[in-house]
Structures are given as structure tokens and as C-alpha cells.
Write a protein that holds these residues in place. Structure first.
Motif, PDB file in Angstrom:
ATOM      1  N   UNK A  53       0.741  -1.190  -0.074  1.00 10.99           N
ATOM      2  CA  UNK A  53       0.073  -0.277  -0.082  1.00 10.99           C
ATOM      3  C   UNK A  53       0.899   1.220   0.013  1.00 10.99           C
ATOM      4  N   UNK A  54       0.587   2.168  -1.045  1.00  8.50           N
ATOM      5  CA  UNK A  54       1.431   3.248  -1.098  1.00  8.50           C
ATOM      6  C   UNK A  54       1.227   4.414  -0.180  1.00  8.50           C
ATOM      7  N   UNK A  55       1.994   5.258   0.236  1.00  5.94           N
ATOM      8  CA  UNK A  55       1.840   6.544   1.020  1.00  5.94           C
ATOM      9  C   UNK A  55       2.934   6.634   2.244  1.00  5.94           C
ATOM     10  N   UNK A  56       2.741   7.842   2.643  1.00  2.00           N
ATOM     11  CA  UNK A  56       4.047   8.226   3.646  1.00  2.00           C
ATOM     12  C   UNK A  56       3.347   7.764   5.043  1.00  2.00           C
ATOM     13  N   UNK A  99      -2.474  -6.705  14.356  1.00  4.12           N
ATOM     14  CA  UNK A  99      -1.364  -7.828  14.071  1.00  4.12           C
ATOM     15  C   UNK A  99      -2.042  -9.043  13.742  1.00  4.12           C
ATOM     16  N   UNK A 100      -3.294  -9.137  13.726  1.00  4.73           N
ATOM     17  CA  UNK A 100      -3.625 -10.603  13.349  1.00  4.73           C
ATOM     18  C   UNK A 100      -3.970 -10.761  11.684  1.00  4.73           C
ATOM     19  N   UNK A 114      -1.633  -9.226   2.925  1.00  7.24           N
ATOM     20  CA  UNK A 114      -2.684  -9.252   1.756  1.00  7.24           C
ATOM     21  C   UNK A 114      -3.791  -8.664   2.550  1.00  7.24           C
ATOM     22  N   UNK A 115      -4.224  -9.266   3.677  1.00  5.40           N
ATOM     23  CA  UNK A 115      -5.304  -8.774   4.440  1.00  5.40           C
ATOM     24  C   UNK A 115      -5.485  -7.050   4.534  1.00  5.40           C
ATOM     25  N   UNK A 116      -4.242  -6.625   4.957  1.00  9.81           N
ATOM     26  CA  UNK A 116      -4.275  -5.171   4.907  1.00  9.81           C
ATOM     27  C   UNK A 116      -4.723  -4.411   3.686  1.00  9.81           C
ATOM     28  N   UNK A 159      -8.317  -4.473   4.201  1.00  4.81           N
ATOM     29  CA  UNK A 159      -8.835  -3.601   5.177  1.00  4.81           C
ATOM     30  C   UNK A 159      -8.746  -2.189   4.704  1.00  4.81           C
ATOM     31  N   UNK A 160      -7.797  -1.685   3.822  1.00  4.42           N
ATOM     32  CA  UNK A 160      -7.612  -0.479   3.266  1.00  4.42           C
ATOM     33  C   UNK A 160      -8.692  -0.231   2.104  1.00  4.42           C
ATOM     34  N   UNK A 161      -8.978  -0.985   1.508  1.00  5.74           N
ATOM     35  CA  UNK A 161     -10.055  -1.047   0.461  1.00  5.74           C
ATOM     36  C   UNK A 161     -11.309  -0.635   0.847  1.00  5.74           C
TER      37      UNK A 161
END
Length: 282
Positions: free
Chosen positions: A22-25, A135-136, A140-142, A145-147
């Protein structure tokens, strides 16, 4: 392409986000505002002086170290005019929820009209037992979550700031009476505040955690690290404090008038036994 900045709840979330692609600062929120003296005007001189004093006297963190690791990170959020997207990554527990309120307060105080604000807050998830921490999740799950991040309006940030003001005042009756469940965006806030209310002194003058520590010590002869381990297990199954080892070590240390140490094992003294019995008879 949008300029994105992620505000993470702690250092343990950083490698997962980095591996997700995932991109970003990134800004890592390293405060623990559920402990220590606060003031309503977040990031004011008075506020930082209170935090300096707390970390130096209670935790043993030098002022320069606190500034470098904590304040410098948070101050990156003061000017977000270069960003179109601001994403907060936090969890359900008390530790995270209070930090989240402060972060929203600071974002509102430095509001950027062109930016879109979002929240990723983990907790309940269909098909999974118990409340889930960041942390669970895998990298890939992130992405998922982001979407599925939830947009935060200026009104949502204002609600969070109002809650922050009530929390900082730390009046038991006002906290109990305030409606922390007004916004669906902050679905775990009421749960966290109810947990916080247990940190007020009980009938024997000790709070929920302090009484639990005495109970653990009374149950078996344990070394310091075993007591902390027992507290972390208890926390994960029966509470939503979200505290770390350091906080529980501090609680244990401050209870020294209630116990004695023999051969590195902790035992309640007579005073500790009396206090614990008083709590059990509440």
C-alpha cells in the motif's frame, strides 16, 4: 495519483503495512494517552510538558528520547496540505481508542479541506472469534482493510474531539453519562470508555487492574515476568485494555506496599491480603 499519509497505531503495524504494498507516507503514533496526566489542548506546550514529566518520572524515558520518538512523529501531522488522503489505522481497545480520539482532535485542529479522511479500525470480524487486532492480519489482508476503509467527515472529527475533551476531564460521573455511542464510525469507543471506568478506585481504594494483580499474586507464588504474563492472558480474554508489558510493570511496581518478594517470588503481605478480602466483599 493521490498523495497519501497513513497514521499507524504503533510500530508493530509498520512492517505489515510496508509488506502490503500500500502506497503512502507513514506516521507512527507512539503515545499512550490512556495513562498519565493530560490537558485538553492537544500538542500545546502545557500538553507536552505534562507528557514529558510523565514519561521521565514514571517510565524513565528521557525528554530528548521522548521528543525524537514521539513528538517529532506527531508533529508531522501539523501540516498535511500536500496530502489528499489521510488514513488512520487503529484498534478496538482502550489504548488505541484514546490515541484515536487525540489523533482526530489534532487532525481537526489542523484540518485540510481538500483532504479525504479515512479510518481503518479492527475489532469484530465475521467468521473470527474474539476481537481482532491489526497484528492478526497479513499484508494481503491489509489491502482488503484499506479497500474497505471508512470515510471520516469533519463532523466525525468534531465528535471525536468532543469525546476527547470529556475523557481528559476524567470525571467518573460525566464519563458515565456521556453518550460515546453517537457515531457509528467509532463503534468501539463506548466499550473502551466502559473499560476505562474500571480504572477508577473501587471499594478498597484500588482499581480493576490493581485488584487483579493482587489476586494473581495471591493465587500462586510467581516471579515478576510470570505475573505480567498472567495479566496479558487475562487482558486478552476478559478485558479491552490493550496495555503492554511496560504498563503492567508500572502497576506492579506501585503496589509494593501490598506484597513481599522472597527468592524472586511475589507473595501478598498481611496488608495486601486484607485489602484483597475487602474488595472481594464489595
Amino acid at each position: 495519483m493521490d498523495n497519501i499519509i497513513h497514521i499507524l497505531n504503533g510500530d508493530s503495524t509498520l512492517p505489515i503495512l510496508e509488506q502490503s504494498g500500500i502506497k503512502g507516507d507513514v506516521v507512527v503514533w507512539r503515545e499512550m494517552l490512556c495513562e498519565g496526566r493530560l490537558s485538553i489542548d492537544f500538542a500545546s506546550d502545557e500538553f507536552w510538558n505534562n507528557r514529558y514529566t510523565y514519561f521521565e518520572t514514571e517510565i524513565g524515558v528521557k525528554r530528548l528520547d521522548y521528543f525524537d520518538k514521539t513528538i517529532k512523529e506527531i508533529l508531522k501531522l501539523k501540516d498535511l496540505s500536500d496530502y489528499n488522503e489521510v488514513v488512520l489505522w487503529f484498534e478496538f481497545d482502550l489504548f488505541c481508542q484514546i490515541n484515536l480520539l487525540a489523533a482526530c482532535t489534532y487532525l481537526l485542529d489542523n484540518y485540510v479541506k481538500k483532504a479525504n479522511y479515512y479510518l481503518v479500525c479492527t475489532g469484530k470480524e465475521k467468521g473470527k472469534e474474539g476481537l481482532q487486532s491489526l497484528s492478526n492480519y497479513s499484508p494481503k489482508d491489509f489491502k482488503k482493510l484499506y479497500a474497505n476503509k471508512s470515510p471520516l467527515s469533519k463532523a466525525n472529527l468534531m465528535f471525536a474531539k468532543g469525546c476527547w475533551n470529556v475523557y481528559v476531564e476524567n470525571d467518573f460521573e460525566k464519563l458515565k453519562a456521556y453518550n460515546f455511542n453517537q457515531s457509528a464510525k467509532f463503534e468501539y469507543l463506548e466499550l473502551a470508555i466502559n473499560q476505562h471506568l474500571k480504572l477508577f478506585p473501587g471499594t478498597n481504594g484500588l482499581n480493576h487492574i490493581e485488584n487483579k494483580i493482587l489476586e494473581i499474586i495471591n493465587s500462586s507464588a510467581l516471579a515478576e515476568n510470570e505475573i505480567i504474563r498472567a495479566l496479558l492472558i487475562w487482558q486478552s480474554t476478559e478485558t479491552v485494555y490493550g496495555f503492554g508489558d511496560l504498563q503492567y510493570f508500572q502497576y506492579l511496581k506501585k503496589l509494593n506496599k501490598y506484597y513481599k518478594i522472597e527468592d524472586s517470588k511475589y507473595y501478598l503481605n498481611n496488608f495486601g491480603k486484607t485489602i484483597l478480602i475487602f474488595d472481594e466483599n464489595k
